[in-house]
Design a protein around this motif. Structure first.
Motif, PDB file in Angstrom:
ATOM      1  N   ILE A  30       0.876  -1.167   0.000  1.00  0.00           N
ATOM      2  CA  ILE A  30       0.000   0.000   0.000  1.00  0.00           C
ATOM      3  C   ILE A  30       0.914   1.217   0.000  1.00  0.00           C
ATOM      4  CG2 ILE A  30      -1.688   1.330   1.326  1.00  0.00           C
ATOM      5  CD1 ILE A  30      -2.731  -1.288   2.428  1.00  0.00           C
ATOM      6  N   THR A  48      -3.674   0.855  -3.425  1.00  0.00           N
ATOM      7  CA  THR A  48      -3.795  -0.426  -2.724  1.00  0.00           C
ATOM      8  C   THR A  48      -3.806  -1.557  -3.751  1.00  0.00           C
ATOM      9  OG1 THR A  48      -6.199  -0.273  -2.788  1.00  0.00           O
ATOM     10  CG2 THR A  48      -5.126   0.552  -0.800  1.00  0.00           C
ATOM     11  N   TYR A  52      -8.434  -4.681  -2.616  1.00  0.00           N
ATOM     12  CA  TYR A  52      -8.059  -4.573  -1.204  1.00  0.00           C
ATOM     13  C   TYR A  52      -9.003  -3.582  -0.537  1.00  0.00           C
ATOM     14  CZ  TYR A  52      -5.252  -4.054   2.985  1.00  0.00           C
ATOM     15  OH  TYR A  52      -4.815  -4.055   4.279  1.00  0.00           O
ATOM     16  N   ILE A  58      -5.904   0.513   6.474  1.00  0.00           N
ATOM     17  CA  ILE A  58      -5.585   1.778   5.805  1.00  0.00           C
ATOM     18  C   ILE A  58      -5.641   2.930   6.807  1.00  0.00           C
ATOM     19  CG2 ILE A  58      -6.391   3.445   4.070  1.00  0.00           C
ATOM     20  CD1 ILE A  58      -7.223   0.951   2.381  1.00  0.00           C
TER      21      ILE A  58
END
Length: 103
Positions: A30, A48, A52, A58
């Motif tokens: 990420i 990402t 995802y 996140i």
């Protein structure tokens, strides 16, 4: 400084050459793209792995980055909608916004 919620520490690489923060997940990498202007960091894009959607991970990734921003005494200009949403959900970080930016 201020009351912080629990943050799970992640290993985050600041890839200055690519101008992005990077962290690894089981699904892939990420990244959070950024640019600097004066004492501000513009958070422009989150990338990402395909499909995802671990929003909690996140969010934690962004919290880790906010800690770095606090240490470096920078102001944050959120550009990407997911980052704007993060600030709305985490008003504790609104003090990192430069004057005149409302979320």
């Amino acid at each position: 400084m201020h009351q912080m919620e629990t943050i799970t520490r992640l290993e985050i690489k600041d890839n200055a050459f690519a101008r992005q923060f990077e962290t690894k997940t089981e699904s892939g990498i990420i990244t959070l793209e950024y640019s600097f202007q004066e004492k501000k960091i513009f958070l422009t894009k989150i990338n990402t792995p395909e499909n995802y959607n671990d929003e909690e991970f996140i969010s934690n990734f962004l919290k880790n980055i906010m800690e770095t921003v606090i240490e470096k005494k920078l102001k944050v200009v959120p550009i990407h909608p997911k980052i704007v949403a993060f600030f709305k959900k985490n008003p504790i970080y609104k003090e990192l916004l430069p004057p005149g930016i409302r979320i």
